[in-house]
Design a protein around this motif. Sequence first.
Motif, PDB file in Angstrom:
ATOM      1  N   LEU A   1      -3.428   8.352   1.582  1.00 46.66           N
ATOM      2  CA  LEU A   1      -4.863   8.558   1.375  1.00 46.66           C
ATOM      3  C   LEU A   1      -5.560   8.874   2.702  1.00 46.66           C
ATOM      4  O   LEU A   1      -6.460   9.720   2.761  1.00 46.66           O
ATOM      5  CB  LEU A   1      -5.496   7.322   0.742  1.00 46.66           C
TER       6      LEU A   1
ATOM      7  N   ALA B   1      -9.598   0.085  -1.507  1.00 41.81           N
ATOM      8  CA  ALA B   1      -9.213  -0.610  -2.736  1.00 41.81           C
ATOM      9  C   ALA B   1      -7.723  -0.938  -2.789  1.00 41.81           C
ATOM     10  O   ALA B   1      -7.304  -1.727  -3.623  1.00 41.81           O
ATOM     11  CB  ALA B   1      -9.604   0.237  -3.950  1.00 41.81           C
ATOM     12  N   ALA B   2      -6.926  -0.346  -1.890  1.00 43.48           N
ATOM     13  CA  ALA B   2      -5.489  -0.621  -1.918  1.00 43.48           C
ATOM     14  C   ALA B   2      -5.152  -1.997  -1.363  1.00 43.48           C
ATOM     15  O   ALA B   2      -4.033  -2.464  -1.508  1.00 43.48           O
ATOM     16  CB  ALA B   2      -4.743   0.452  -1.131  1.00 43.48           C
ATOM     17  N   VAL B   3      -6.138  -2.641  -0.708  1.00 46.25           N
ATOM     18  CA  VAL B   3      -5.887  -3.974  -0.149  1.00 46.25           C
ATOM     19  C   VAL B   3      -6.032  -5.008  -1.250  1.00 46.25           C
ATOM     20  O   VAL B   3      -7.037  -5.025  -1.951  1.00 46.25           O
ATOM     21  CB  VAL B   3      -6.892  -4.272   0.980  1.00 46.25           C
ATOM     22  N   LYS B   4      -5.005  -5.863  -1.382  1.00 50.14           N
ATOM     23  CA  LYS B   4      -5.057  -6.824  -2.496  1.00 50.14           C
ATOM     24  C   LYS B   4      -5.737  -8.107  -2.055  1.00 50.14           C
ATOM     25  O   LYS B   4      -5.101  -9.142  -1.897  1.00 50.14           O
ATOM     26  CB  LYS B   4      -3.643  -7.094  -2.981  1.00 50.14           C
TER      27      LYS B   4
ATOM     28  N   ILE C   1       0.809   4.106   0.381  1.00 51.19           N
ATOM     29  CA  ILE C   1      -0.298   4.724  -0.349  1.00 51.19           C
ATOM     30  C   ILE C   1      -1.517   4.865   0.561  1.00 51.19           C
ATOM     31  O   ILE C   1      -2.212   5.885   0.540  1.00 51.19           O
ATOM     32  CB  ILE C   1      -0.614   3.944  -1.652  1.00 51.19           C
ATOM     33  N   ARG C   2      -1.719   3.866   1.429  1.00 50.33           N
ATOM     34  CA  ARG C   2      -2.904   3.959   2.291  1.00 50.33           C
ATOM     35  C   ARG C   2      -2.730   5.058   3.319  1.00 50.33           C
ATOM     36  O   ARG C   2      -3.679   5.758   3.663  1.00 50.33           O
ATOM     37  CB  ARG C   2      -3.162   2.617   2.982  1.00 50.33           C
TER      38      ARG C   2
ATOM     39  N   LEU D   1     -11.690  -5.975  -2.420  1.00 49.54           N
ATOM     40  CA  LEU D   1     -11.820  -5.248  -3.687  1.00 49.54           C
ATOM     41  C   LEU D   1     -13.275  -5.236  -4.147  1.00 49.54           C
ATOM     42  O   LEU D   1     -13.765  -4.239  -4.679  1.00 49.54           O
ATOM     43  CB  LEU D   1     -10.926  -5.877  -4.751  1.00 49.54           C
TER      44      LEU D   1
ATOM     45  N   SER E   1       4.666  -0.864   0.291  1.00 50.04           N
ATOM     46  CA  SER E   1       4.103   0.012  -0.739  1.00 50.04           C
ATOM     47  C   SER E   1       2.631   0.282  -0.450  1.00 50.04           C
ATOM     48  O   SER E   1       2.148   1.411  -0.590  1.00 50.04           O
ATOM     49  CB  SER E   1       4.265  -0.645  -2.113  1.00 50.04           C
ATOM     50  N   GLU E   2       1.936  -0.780  -0.006  1.00 52.43           N
ATOM     51  CA  GLU E   2       0.514  -0.611   0.332  1.00 52.43           C
ATOM     52  C   GLU E   2       0.369   0.347   1.514  1.00 52.43           C
ATOM     53  O   GLU E   2      -0.491   1.224   1.527  1.00 52.43           O
ATOM     54  CB  GLU E   2      -0.079  -1.981   0.678  1.00 52.43           C
TER      55      GLU E   2
ATOM     56  N   GLY F   1     -10.229   4.629  -2.170  1.00 49.51           N
ATOM     57  CA  GLY F   1      -8.823   4.314  -2.373  1.00 49.51           C
ATOM     58  C   GLY F   1      -8.251   3.500  -1.233  1.00 49.51           C
ATOM     59  O   GLY F   1      -7.531   2.522  -1.448  1.00 49.51           O
ATOM     60  N   ILE F   2      -8.578   3.913   0.008  1.00 44.87           N
ATOM     61  CA  ILE F   2      -8.037   3.209   1.180  1.00 44.87           C
ATOM     62  C   ILE F   2      -8.484   1.753   1.173  1.00 44.87           C
ATOM     63  O   ILE F   2      -7.708   0.844   1.443  1.00 44.87           O
ATOM     64  CB  ILE F   2      -8.495   3.907   2.481  1.00 44.87           C
TER      65      ILE F   2
END
Lengths: 286, 71, 225
Positions: free
Chosen positions: C75, C111-114, C71-72, C119, C67-68, C108-109
Motif C-alpha cells: 500500500l 487500518a492494517a494495524v491490528k 500488505i502495508r 483501527l 503478513s502485515e 489501508g496503511i
Amino acid sequence: MNLMGNIILNVAIAFLVGSVLFGLQRKIMARIQMRPGPPIIQHLLHTFKFFIKESAFPKTAAMPFYIAITAMLCVIWVAAVIVGPVTEGSLLLFFAIYAIHKIVEHNAGSSSGSPYGKLSCVRAVYSAAAEVPLFAVLIIIYLKTGTMIISNIVTFQSQHGALLLSIPLAALMFFVLILSKSPYSPFAITKGKDIVSGYETEHFGLLRGYLMFSESIAWYMLLWIFLTVFIGGLNPVGYLIGMVIITAFVALINAVTPILNPNHSVMTQVTLAFIGIAGSIITLLY
Amino acid sequence: MDKLKTASWFIFIISVVSIVYALVFNPAVWIVYTIALLFIPLSILSFGLLSMARGKKEEEEDKRREPFIGY
Amino acid sequence: MDISILGGQMLGIIPLGDIVLYFTPFNLFMFAAALAFTTLIAISKTESQVEAEFGTLKNREVKVDKSEFKIRRFLAIVCGLATAGAMVTGDLFDFTLFVALIAIVNIGIVAAVKEVDVLDSAFQYGLIAMIATLPLFGGAAIILASAGTISLLQLLQIPNSTMILYGSLLLFIGVAGETGVAPFFATKAEMFRTPGSPFLLIIHLSSLLVIVRTIEILLILNKPF
C-alpha cells in the motif's frame, strides 16, 4: 564561474556561516542568562568532532531508512542552496523543501525505534499542521509581487521598496517560522529537552554530525530567504549583518522564553498564521 | 574490511570522481544539478562512515549487556 | 499568465492523449522526492519498539509481523507512486483521482494495524475521506463546467470567474479531507505511534506534498493578475 564550483562554494558558505550563527546564538543566550557560554565556533567544532566519534547503529532501527534519512536532509538543503543563492529560482520550491524537511523530522524520529524519537515524530506531524500555514506567507508575497521567482521579487523590491515595509505581517509570519526552527526556541517542540533530543536522540556519532551539517545549511538558507525576499538586493556584507541581527534577536527571544508544550506551541503558531494571512490580505485589498 | 567500509569507499570514490568531473569538464546544466544533489550529500556521508571510529570487537559484549543492573 | 512565474521555467511536457504531464523544476523536485522516498520504503525494514512489560522487569519487542508488513509495504508503494503522479499531472481530474487513491491507500496503511485505537482512528479518517470525495470531485466538475477544460495548461489562459473560485474552494476542502492526516488527524497520535515507520512516513509525505501541489493548482486556477 563554473556551475559546480558555484554550488560547492555556496554550500560551504552556507554550512560555515550557519554553524557560526548557531554558535553565536548559544553565546548570546548564555550571556543573557548570565553564563559564560561555549565559544562561538563550538557548533562548528561539534559537527566536525562527531564525524570522528565512535558510532554504532541501533539494532531496532529501520535500515537503511535510518541512515538514508540523514542523507535526505542534506539533499533537500543542498537543493535549497541551488534554488536560492545559485539560480534564484522559484519560492514554491522552498515550500516543497520545507515540507520535506518536516517529513525528515518525522522519519528520523520514528525510524530508530526509540520512544523519544517516536514522540518527536508525532510532534513533527503535529507541528507541520501549524508550520505549513505559516509558510503560506509565500502566497501573500505572490499576491503582492505577481511572481514566485526570487530574482523577479528582488527586481520588484528595487522598484517598489522593500517588502518588509509593505507587507510587515507576512515578514512577521516568516520570522515566526525561522524562530520555530532555531534550537531552544519556544516552538522547538520536536527537539524539546523533555524528549531528550527529539528526533535526533538515536542519531549519534557521525549521523548526528551529518544532521548538524544539514541543519546549519537550513538555518543559513531560512535567513537568506528572509533577507532576500523581504529586503532584497543586499551585498554579501549586508547579508552577513542581517543574519547576525536576526540570529541575535532570535537568541534574545529564546533566552527568555520556555519551550511551550506542543498544544500551546501549535495553537500560538496557528493563531499567528491566521492573523498574518488575514491581516495581509486585508491590507492588500485596501 | 567489512561490507560497510567497502561500500563507503566505493561510494566515496564515485562521488568525488563525479564532482571533480563536473568541476573540470563543465557538462550540461541538468547533469551538474544531478551530481550536486546526489553526490555532495553522499560524499559527506560516505566520508563520515569511513572516518567514524568503530567500537572494539572485545568490548561489544559489554555494550550489549544492560547497563542498568541495580535490581 | 505564464506557468514559469510559479514553479520556474517549463522543462518539458509529456502529452498522453488528453492527459498532459508537465515538468517545471518545482514539479520535478517533488516528483523525484516522492519517488526517492518510495524506493527507500520498498527496500527498508521496519523498526522494532522495545517496551517495558507490565508487572515484570522484562522488556518486550514490538514488531510488525510478516503478513502485515507485506500488505502495508504494498500500500505504501502504491501511495508513493500515486503521490509522484499527482505531482506532475497537468490534468485536474487526473489530480483528483490520484488524491482519492492516496486517501484510499492511506486508510489501508493505517487500518492494517491490528490495534483497537488505531483501527478507530482509521475508521474516523475513512469517514472524513469518504465525505471529502464529494467536494473533491464536485469542485473539479464545477471547474470543468464553467471553464470547459480541465487541462491546467489551458486553464492558465482562461480568465477568472466566480464559479472557478467556488470550484477551487471545494477542491481545496476536498484535498484537505482526503489527505486529512496533516490538518485533521495530526492529533491522533495512535496512528503514528505504532511500529512501521516507513509506512507512516508515506502518509505524511503524501499529504504534505499534495497540499503543496494543491496550492500551485489553486494559483493556476485563480489568477490574481
